[in-house]
Design an enzyme around this catalytic site. Structure first.
Site, mmCIF file in Angstrom:
data_model
loop_
_atom_site.group_PDB
_atom_site.id
_atom_site.type_symbol
_atom_site.label_atom_id
_atom_site.label_comp_id
_atom_site.label_asym_id
_atom_site.label_seq_id
_atom_site.Cartn_x
_atom_site.Cartn_y
_atom_site.Cartn_z
ATOM 1 N N ASP A 154 0.823 -1.344 0.177
ATOM 2 C CA ASP A 154 -0.087 0.018 -0.089
ATOM 3 C C ASP A 154 1.054 1.260 0.046
ATOM 4 O O ASP A 154 1.756 1.507 0.879
ATOM 5 C CB ASP A 154 -0.843 -0.152 1.153
ATOM 6 C CG ASP A 154 -1.841 0.996 1.237
ATOM 7 O OD1 ASP A 154 -1.503 2.267 1.327
ATOM 8 O OD2 ASP A 154 -3.204 0.741 0.827
ATOM 9 N N ASN A 162 -1.734 12.376 -4.019
ATOM 10 C CA ASN A 162 -2.481 12.741 -5.217
ATOM 11 C C ASN A 162 -2.850 13.980 -5.189
ATOM 12 O O ASN A 162 -3.050 14.738 -6.210
ATOM 13 C CB ASN A 162 -3.506 11.812 -5.420
ATOM 14 C CG ASN A 162 -3.831 11.062 -6.796
ATOM 15 O OD1 ASN A 162 -2.830 11.334 -7.519
ATOM 16 N ND2 ASN A 162 -4.762 10.276 -6.882
ATOM 17 N N HIS A 167 -3.163 14.070 -10.527
ATOM 18 C CA HIS A 167 -3.362 12.808 -10.919
ATOM 19 C C HIS A 167 -2.181 12.283 -11.736
ATOM 20 O O HIS A 167 -1.886 11.030 -11.844
ATOM 21 C CB HIS A 167 -4.457 12.674 -11.866
ATOM 22 C CG HIS A 167 -6.092 13.051 -10.879
ATOM 23 N ND1 HIS A 167 -6.180 12.003 -9.956
ATOM 24 C CD2 HIS A 167 -7.016 13.786 -10.723
ATOM 25 C CE1 HIS A 167 -7.508 12.348 -9.325
ATOM 26 N NE2 HIS A 167 -7.774 13.626 -9.744
ATOM 27 N N ASP A 171 -0.488 8.872 -11.076
ATOM 28 C CA ASP A 171 -0.275 7.961 -12.217
ATOM 29 C C ASP A 171 1.164 7.266 -12.328
ATOM 30 O O ASP A 171 1.554 6.290 -12.328
ATOM 31 C CB ASP A 171 -0.671 8.151 -13.466
ATOM 32 C CG ASP A 171 -2.273 8.308 -13.358
ATOM 33 O OD1 ASP A 171 -2.809 7.766 -12.385
ATOM 34 O OD2 ASP A 171 -2.810 9.053 -14.257
ATOM 35 N N GLU A 198 -4.238 2.135 -4.611
ATOM 36 C CA GLU A 198 -2.943 2.304 -4.617
ATOM 37 C C GLU A 198 -2.350 0.842 -3.899
ATOM 38 O O GLU A 198 -1.253 0.748 -3.184
ATOM 39 C CB GLU A 198 -2.492 3.269 -3.275
ATOM 40 C CG GLU A 198 -2.608 3.127 -2.054
ATOM 41 C CD GLU A 198 -4.310 3.760 -1.857
ATOM 42 O OE1 GLU A 198 -4.518 4.018 -0.840
ATOM 43 O OE2 GLU A 198 -4.998 3.757 -2.708
#
Length: 242
Positions: A154, A162, A167, A171, A198
């Site tokens: 995680d 984020n 984003h 990514d 995630e």
């Protein structure tokens, strides 16, 4: 019982032949060009005048087909015809089978591609959540006998990451995690999945708990040393493993 007078060129051997032996043949004219000689026996030499000869018998010498052989030829020809027809039908069925097999192979390949797309995460190109449930359920049946380690990864504070870097940065971080895990996989049996958001899952069969802990720590340290690049910025990110 009465005499019949015909000219030699009008006499048809085939007529007499078919009637004499009751054969079923196509009528054909006499081939006089193949006659080598015609012999007539006369006891006394007649004077050189006009004479009429009475022929009481005509003997033909040659080979002819008997009824048995004739019908045998018909049967053999019919059998050959049936054999050719059977072979042709087998050939047609074989071609149809090959065409059907090709269609089936193409359909199977298409289904595999659809299955691959359905089971693959578009962003990280890892197997997705659908795939992990199917594969893990099969692996759990063997865990008692062979040993099975499941590592759950995680990314730390990913929502904050984020929100801070957008984003695109998120990514880039997810792709880097996927790449790091793939490079750390050492055995063909090891599988990695993106469970969602995630979270990532690493499936390690035939592995005892102590070795799994070592692998997890090595993986965590490897990712902590990397840098995420987003919009020209170099960002560090970590993840936790359980």
């Amino acid at each position: 019982h009465k005499p019949t007078y015909v000219r030699l060129k009008e006499f048809k051997v085939s007529d007499w032949w078919v009637r004499q032996f009751a054969l079923h043949r196509t009528e054909s004219d006499t081939r006089f060009d193949r006659i080598r000689a015609i012999a007539i026996e006369i006891k006394e030499q007649p004077p050189h005048t006009k004479h009429y000869l009475e022929i009481r018998s005509i003997t033909f010498v040659g080979e002819w087909i008997s009824k048995e052989n004739f019908y045998l030829i018909i049967i053999v020809a019919f059998a050959l015809l049936l054999s050719f027809e059977g072979a042709f039908r087998v050939y047609v069925l074989y071609n149809r089978h090959r065409a059907a097999q090709k269609s089936l192979d193409a359909l199977t390949e298409h289904n595999q591609k659809l299955r691959s797309v359905a089971f693959k995460d578009e962003l990280t190109q890892l197997l997705n959540r659908r795939a992990i449930h199917e594969i893990v359920s099969k692996s759990l049946d063997l865990k008692n006998q062979n040993g099975l380690a499941i590592l759950i990864l995680d990314i730390d504070h990913f929502k904050l990451f984020n929100d801070t870097h957008g984003h695109l940065g998120g990514d880039a971080c997810l792709k880097l995690v996927a790449l790091t895990i793939q490079q750390a996989i050492r055995r063909p049996a090891d599988k990695c999945y993106r469970y969602g958001g995630e979270e990532f899952v690493l499936l390690l069969p035939h592995l005892d708990p102590a070795t799994a802990m070592v692998r997890a720590e090595q993986l965590r340290q490897a990712f902590a040393a990397l840098e995420v690049q987003s919009d020209g910025q170099i960002i560090r990110c970590t993840f936790s493993v359980g």
